[in-house]
Design an enzyme around this catalytic site. Structure first.
Site, PDB file in Angstrom:
ATOM      1  N   ASP A  88      -4.962  -7.963  -3.733  1.00 27.25           N
ATOM      2  CA  ASP A  88      -5.253  -7.809  -2.311  1.00 27.25           C
ATOM      3  C   ASP A  88      -6.590  -8.431  -1.907  1.00 27.25           C
ATOM      4  OD1 ASP A  88      -5.331  -7.020   0.315  1.00 27.25           O
ATOM      5  OD2 ASP A  88      -5.182  -4.881  -0.043  1.00 27.25           O
ATOM      6  N   HIS A 111       0.832  -1.211   0.000  1.00 26.36           N
ATOM      7  CA  HIS A 111       0.000   0.000   0.000  1.00 26.36           C
ATOM      8  C   HIS A 111       0.866   1.262   0.000  1.00 26.36           C
ATOM      9  CE1 HIS A 111      -3.542  -2.411   0.324  1.00 26.36           C
ATOM     10  NE2 HIS A 111      -3.207  -2.886   1.511  1.00 26.36           N
TER      11      HIS A 111
END
Ligand SMILES: [Zn+2]
Length: 438
Positions: free
Chosen positions: A315, A264
């Site tokens: 993800d 991220h």
């Protein structure tokens, strides 16, 4: 086996009329020229295998299930915990097999599975404490893709100004009692054909500072992944308790280096970016997740300019389409900067194929000696017709993937997975999870 393609993305860029020869799962010839009679002709543009740098396979069950009431990241997380509570090794095998087959259909040849759903209800270990890991290994094998099992050290339920909270009843399934127990499970894991082992620090929230150096030591020489600064609340809590940013916390623990991937990297300071740039760590962006969870737009171009390699992950699998992730990486940067062309197509291909960040340094390139992974994207579909082959990475999606080879084995052909109807596999795995919750 020989394959001939009108175009292929070689280390020097797009090349026309390319012959690929595969022997024992490796490329033995990669040349431009005329098609020999004994080569199988494939349509479109050939790319190296896509690396899905960040996956939590069970989150796939949440797709299309979290939008009705809106809510925050934290309400999404409660929904995710509800799914986690209903899985066991058998049902996780069924779910993950479908998820990894869906990835293969999207051109993924290797996945980094950031695995933290370890134990049974209330945290009671299974007879084999790595039974859930074994289910993931088997699922990837049956789906035909390589798996990097990123065994995750998760010890705390969260972090507040006064310190870490103990895991709640759901989180106990994720947690080991202490870092020694995690090391014990980690050291029992073995790599195998198509299986690599790595470690993960869940986050500075779930892995207290003193536990990070032992994880780093156990992972030496292997991929080490960590969620980093996905939400401002993580930064606030880390600053309040540890008096430094999550990046600085990881740096102080020795967790940042060339084998590290930070996932991220959304809310970073300028100093964080400088630190990451000096360590050789990769940053894995997961744009569809960051959009879905309203995380924000991370400084992808600034990290790239600081020398940080970028990779991509699906993800939580709101979509499984690595081309979509690459396009979203670029488009998010356009929105944030007001400028087009933040990443060239070649830079997006590099991010799509960064297999080294998940422990496959001999994959991700169409060259002699490399693992014979191949993703063929059609240029004659309703979506890609008329596209310049050099820019197809910005126009194609998973539905345009025609053929996928993993280590020389044909896993997807003519847009169909060797397991057959993957949608049925997913329905059979996911519907019962929600039926039980009614
Ligand atoms: Zn994640």
């Amino acid at each position: 086996m020989k394959y001939f393609l009108p175009y292929a993305w070689l280390p020097d860029g797009l090349t026309s009329d390319v012959l690929l020869e595969v022997v024992d799962g490796r490329y033995t010839e990669v040349t431009a020229g005329a098609a020999p009679d004994d080569a199988e002709r494939l349509p479109g543009v050939g790319f190296p295998g896509f690396a899905n740098g960040h996956s939590h396979a069970f989150h796939r069950a949440l797709r299309g299930r979290t939008h009705a009431e809106g809510g925050s990241f934290w309400t999404w997380r409660n929904r995710m915990y509800a799914v986690a509570a209903r899985l066991d090794p058998d049902s996780y095998l069924d779910l993950a097999r479908g998820v990894y087959a869906e990835m293969a259909l999207a051109g993924v040849t290797a996945v980094g599975e950031f695995h933290y759903l370890h134990h049974g209800p209330e945290g009671v270990p299974y007879d084999d404490p790595n039974a859930m890991s074994a289910a993931l290994v088997q699922a990837a094998s049956e789906a035909g893709i390589r798996l990097t099992l990123l065994e995750t050290c998760y010890l705390a339920g969260g972090l507040g100004p006064s310190g870490h909270r103990p895991p709640d009843s759901i989180q106990r399934r994720f947690a080991d009692p202490d870092v020694a127990a995690w090391i014990h499970r980690f050291e029992a894991l073995r790599p195998g054909p198509g299986v690599a082992i790595g470690a993960a620090v869940h986050s500075v929230r779930a892995t207290p500072g003193p536990a990070i150096p032992p994880v780093v030591a156990a992972a030496r020489g292997l991929p080490l992944h960590v969620h980093l600064s996905e939400q401002p609340a993580e930064n606030d809590a880390c600053l309040a308790f540890y008096h430094r940013t999550p990046t600085a916390q990881l740096a102080a623990a020795g967790a940042l280096g060339p084998m590290t991937t930070v996932v991220h990297a959304t809310h970073l300071t300028a100093a964080d970016i400088d630190v990451l740039g000096t360590t050789g760590a990769t940053a894995c962006f997961c744009p569809s997740t960051e959009q879905d969870l309203a995380d924000g737009i991370g400084p992808a171009r600034r990290l790239h300019d600081a020398g940080v390699p970028l990779s991509l992950g699906s993800d939580q699998h709101a979509v499984i389409d690595l081309l979509h992730e690459a396009q979203a990486l670029e488009l998010d940067q356009r929105l944030a900067s007001g400028r087009r062309g933040r990443f060239a197509p070649s830079e997006l291909v590099a991010a799509l194929t960064r297999q080294a960040s998940i422990g496959w340094p001999d994959a991700g390139r169409l060259e002699v000696g490399a693992r014979a992974d191949l993703v063929v994207i059609r240029t004659d579909t309703v979506r890609t017709a008329g596209t310049d082959p050099a820019q197809v990475v910005l126009s194609a999606g998973a539905a345009d993937v025609d053929t996928v080879l993993v280590d020389g084995v044909v896993v997807v052909s003519g847009g169909a997975h060797r397991l057959g109807d993957v949608a049925s596999l997913l329905r059979a795995a996911i519907d019962p999870i929600w039926e039980r919750s009614r």
